[in-house]
Design an enzyme around this catalytic site. Structure first.
Site, mmCIF file in Angstrom:
data_model
loop_
_atom_site.group_PDB
_atom_site.id
_atom_site.type_symbol
_atom_site.label_atom_id
_atom_site.label_comp_id
_atom_site.label_asym_id
_atom_site.label_seq_id
_atom_site.Cartn_x
_atom_site.Cartn_y
_atom_site.Cartn_z
ATOM 1 N N CYS A 113 0.851 -1.251 -0.125
ATOM 2 C CA CYS A 113 0.045 -0.090 -0.031
ATOM 3 C C CYS A 113 0.782 1.142 -0.054
ATOM 4 C CB CYS A 113 -0.806 0.070 1.421
ATOM 5 S SG CYS A 113 -1.981 1.456 1.478
ATOM 6 N N HIS A 120 -24.960 23.261 2.901
ATOM 7 C CA HIS A 120 -24.921 23.815 1.445
ATOM 8 C C HIS A 120 -23.945 24.660 1.154
ATOM 9 C CE1 HIS A 120 -27.299 24.518 -2.282
ATOM 10 N NE2 HIS A 120 -27.150 25.821 -2.010
ATOM 11 N N GLY A 167 -5.141 -8.164 -12.080
ATOM 12 C CA GLY A 167 -5.578 -9.016 -10.688
ATOM 13 C C GLY A 167 -4.348 -9.160 -9.897
ATOM 14 N N ALA A 217 -6.710 -1.971 1.443
ATOM 15 C CA ALA A 217 -6.007 -1.856 2.479
ATOM 16 C C ALA A 217 -6.631 -1.549 3.924
ATOM 17 C CB ALA A 217 -5.308 -0.338 2.368
HETATM 18 C C1 LIG Z 1 -1.367 0.043 -7.598
HETATM 19 C C2 LIG Z 1 -2.190 -0.238 -6.565
HETATM 20 C C3 LIG Z 1 -2.774 0.537 -5.947
HETATM 21 C C4 LIG Z 1 -3.688 0.419 -4.985
HETATM 22 N N1 LIG Z 1 -4.689 1.379 -4.365
HETATM 23 C C5 LIG Z 1 -5.263 0.924 -3.352
HETATM 24 C C6 LIG Z 1 -6.359 1.982 -2.727
HETATM 25 O O1 LIG Z 1 -6.169 3.115 -3.158
HETATM 26 N N2 LIG Z 1 -6.885 1.664 -1.702
HETATM 27 C C7 LIG Z 1 -6.990 0.451 -1.220
HETATM 28 O O2 LIG Z 1 -7.577 0.032 0.079
HETATM 29 N N3 LIG Z 1 -6.205 -0.598 -1.555
HETATM 30 C C8 LIG Z 1 -5.218 -0.330 -2.757
HETATM 31 N N4 LIG Z 1 -4.534 -1.071 -3.241
HETATM 32 C C9 LIG Z 1 -4.199 -2.514 -2.450
HETATM 33 C C10 LIG Z 1 -3.573 -2.283 -1.280
HETATM 34 O O3 LIG Z 1 -2.508 -2.082 -1.466
HETATM 35 C C11 LIG Z 1 -3.507 -3.981 -0.628
HETATM 36 O O4 LIG Z 1 -4.833 -4.167 -0.427
HETATM 37 C C12 LIG Z 1 -3.073 -3.666 0.862
HETATM 38 O O5 LIG Z 1 -1.530 -3.312 0.798
HETATM 39 C C13 LIG Z 1 -2.922 -5.015 1.550
HETATM 40 O O6 LIG Z 1 -2.314 -5.095 2.600
HETATM 41 P P1 LIG Z 1 -1.540 -6.220 3.369
HETATM 42 O O7 LIG Z 1 -1.290 -5.710 4.922
HETATM 43 O O8 LIG Z 1 -2.755 -7.432 3.337
HETATM 44 O O9 LIG Z 1 -0.453 -6.685 2.699
HETATM 45 P P2 LIG Z 1 0.589 -5.958 1.659
HETATM 46 O O10 LIG Z 1 0.402 -4.357 1.806
HETATM 47 O O11 LIG Z 1 0.766 -6.659 0.657
HETATM 48 O O12 LIG Z 1 2.001 -5.951 2.544
HETATM 49 C C14 LIG Z 1 2.495 -7.366 2.695
HETATM 50 C C15 LIG Z 1 3.961 -7.355 3.138
HETATM 51 O O13 LIG Z 1 4.586 -8.377 3.605
HETATM 52 C C16 LIG Z 1 5.691 -8.687 3.171
HETATM 53 N N5 LIG Z 1 5.978 -10.147 3.106
HETATM 54 C C17 LIG Z 1 5.666 -11.099 2.079
HETATM 55 N N6 LIG Z 1 6.037 -12.236 2.321
HETATM 56 C C18 LIG Z 1 7.039 -12.070 3.667
HETATM 57 C C19 LIG Z 1 7.650 -12.934 4.419
HETATM 58 N N7 LIG Z 1 7.650 -14.370 3.972
HETATM 59 N N8 LIG Z 1 8.166 -12.548 5.471
HETATM 60 C C20 LIG Z 1 8.214 -11.115 5.703
HETATM 61 N N9 LIG Z 1 7.416 -10.351 4.906
HETATM 62 C C21 LIG Z 1 6.664 -10.562 3.969
HETATM 63 C C22 LIG Z 1 5.502 -7.996 1.695
HETATM 64 O O14 LIG Z 1 6.914 -7.623 1.065
HETATM 65 C C23 LIG Z 1 4.856 -6.791 2.076
HETATM 66 O O15 LIG Z 1 6.059 -5.722 2.455
HETATM 67 C C24 LIG Z 1 -3.485 -0.994 -4.380
HETATM 68 C C25 LIG Z 1 -2.612 -1.845 -4.697
HETATM 69 C C26 LIG Z 1 -2.088 -1.655 -5.936
HETATM 70 C C27 LIG Z 1 -0.861 -2.750 -6.399
#
Ligand SMILES: Cc1cc2nc3c(=O)[nH]c(=O)nc-3n(C[C@H](O)[C@H](O)[C@H](O)COP(=O)(O)OP(=O)(O)OC[C@H]3O[C@@H](n4cnc5c(N)ncnc54)[C@H](O)[C@@H]3O)c2cc1C
Length: 474
Positions: free
Chosen positions: A45, A447, A274, A323
């Protein structure tokens, strides 16, 4: 409050799910270790998702508005784009926020380990650190928050510097003359909008019959119309069959019932079809955690996996991959670990597409209601009748409310128009508070604001809106 001071918690992954969980666990008195490969928490994120894309979309909106200003008697020169400065501004936004999270982590005495975790057993992690070292650490509970990554279509995977996924597109290496965006979902449309505003001729290809599959069609229509002007092409019912690198670009071939031009060459191609959950964590098979066929870790509504020591949250456990869903799940998991009575059972998780206009919805959608054969009443307030929308010259918007005909409860809200992403929060609150349409009708809104359109949609439901005229039935 229960004494949690002996509970040792590990959170694997520092995204919005992981850091929210880690920080709340620390605030509840637990001993917390947060593990992530980046120098600071933030995850997809903050580093390569929500935040950098929104920073660039802000710039895109500014450029678009400067063009539109002609209609109001103000003419600006075409923008000069200093790509290096734009990039470094975007990077400074990311650094400010991730650095802030690093600070908050220290202030809470969360042990932040920069590295990648694998499982030795249900309670022990092996962490491969950035500096080459390794460490085994044991915990009472482990929360998996490893997130997701861009999905790859094997037939479109070619090794070329002209190919980008969302992370590559956000790097903003150059402003290509032409860009093919494969996938008409929110990430493709947001990033396509950024490049189009910077001057790239953008073509979006979507294999289904409309952009933003899943969203109600009447919400997508105003966006589609505006993007038709901003983009060079929107090809629906079209599949990208192959991509091939040539001297002058990427040659794409198209297939589908509406295809007119069977192939075309683009400077760059962005594949945004996706995201895939990061559930292939080394050693996970040494635990009792179950992964379903789509690759999501299976959890119950308390975010517990099949292994009593392990919880999982965020993108890695399922849709919607957003997020705010991740962070609320993170908070729930920690409350459950702390022994509090918590479940994750929201009535509405808002979805926002940050294009121009923005599209946002929460709760039940009309598409869903139709699929379920559910009786609902739909009240729509067109922004042409909103004073505020007229003052900003954006009358294409619409606010709609889905209402239970018997109880008059608000079941869903959908909004398209500038600022829809902010406005939808009122809809989420209404749904969560089990508000009736009458509650919104009676709530005095300021408004002239776009927020009035939420109240006016409720008025439309009762036939009491004074800003729209409906002749009485004879
Ligand atoms: C271009 C783009 C735009 C987006 N815009 C939005 C938005 O506007 N609003 C919104 O709500 N969502 C948005 N999203 C989606 C959002 O980024 C995700 O839903 C959110 O980041 C998910 O959070 P998370 O905590 O599940 O994991 P993530 O944010 O994916 O974080 C997971 C972390 O775990 C780490 N990791 C993975 N495996 C391991 C391991 N074995 N050991 C240690 N660390 C590890 C990864 O490196 C990463 O840093 C967007 C996504 C993209 C790609």
């Amino acid at each position: 409050m229960a004494d949690n001071s002996n509970l040792r918690i590990a959170v694997v992954g520092g995204g919005p799910g992981g850091y929210a969980a880690a920080f709340l666990a620390a605030d509840l008195g637990m001993k917390v270790t947060l593990i992530d490969p980046e120098v600071n928490p933030g995850g997809v994120c903050l580093y390569r998702g929500c935040i950098p894309s929104k920073a660039l979309l802000h710039v895109a909106k500014l450029i678009e508005e400067s063009h539109q200003a002609k209609n109001w008697g103000i003419e600006f020169a075409d923008p000069k784009i200093d790509l290096a400065r734009l990039r470094s501004w975007k990077e400074s936004v990311v650094k400010k926020l991730t650095g802030g999270l690093g600070q908050l982590s220290k202030q809470r005495s969360v042990k932040y380990v920069q590295g990648r975790a694998s499982f030795e057993n249900s309670n022990t992690l092996r962490v491969a650190k950035g500096n080459g070292g390794e460490e085994s650490l044991s915990f009472d509970r482990i929360i998996i928050a490893t997130g997701s990554r861009p999905a790859v279509v094997p037939s479109l995977k070619i090794d070329s510097p002209r190919m980008m996924d969302s992370t590559g597109a956000l790097d903003l290496q150059d402003i290509p003359k032409s860009l093919l965006v494969v996938g008409g979902g929110y990430i493709g449309l947001e990033l396509g909008s950024v490049y189009a505003a910077l001057g790239t001729r953008v073509t979006v290809v979507e294999m289904l019959s409309g952009l933003l599959p899943g969203a109600d069609r009447d919400l997508v229509l105003p966006l589609h119309k505006r993007l038709e002007k901003a983009f060079e092409g929107i090809l629906l019912n079209t599949t990208v069959k192959s991509l091939k690198e040539e001297k002058n670009g990427i040659r794409a071939t198209f297939e589908g019932k509406d295809v007119k031009e069977k192939e075309k060459v683009f400077d760059r191609a962005l594949v945004s079809v996706g995201r895939k959950p990061n559930s292939e964590i080394s050693g996970l098979d040494k635990t009792r955690v179950q992964v379903n066929q789509r690759g999501f870790i299976q959890v119950n509504n308390q975010l517990q996996t099949d292994d009593p020591s392990i919880f999982a949250i965020g993108d890695v456990v399922g849709e919607p991959m957003l997020a705010h869903k991740a962070s609320h799940e993170g908070r729930t998991a920690v409350e459950v670990i702390a022994g509090h009575k918590y479940t994750f059972e929201p009535n509405a998780i808002p979805a926002v597409v940050f294009t121009d206009p923005e599209v946002a919805w929460a709760g039940l959608t009309e598409t869903q209601a139709q699929a379920e054969g559910r009786q609902i009443k739909v009240a729509k307030f067109p922004w042409g009748a909103s004073g505020r929308a007229v003052t900003i010259d954006r009358t294409e918007g619409m606010t709609k409310m889905l209402i239970d005909p018997e109880t008059e409860r608000v079941l869903g809200v959908g909004i398209v128009g500038p600022g829809a992403g902010e406005l939808i929060a009122e809809g989420v609150l209404a749904i969560e508070m089990a508000a009736l349409a009458g509650d919104l009708e009676l709530t005095i809104h300021p408004h002239p604001t776009l927020s009035e359109t939420v109240m006016e949609a409720a008025e439309v439901f009762y036939g009491t809106s004074t800003d729209v005229y409906r002749p009485k039935k004879a």
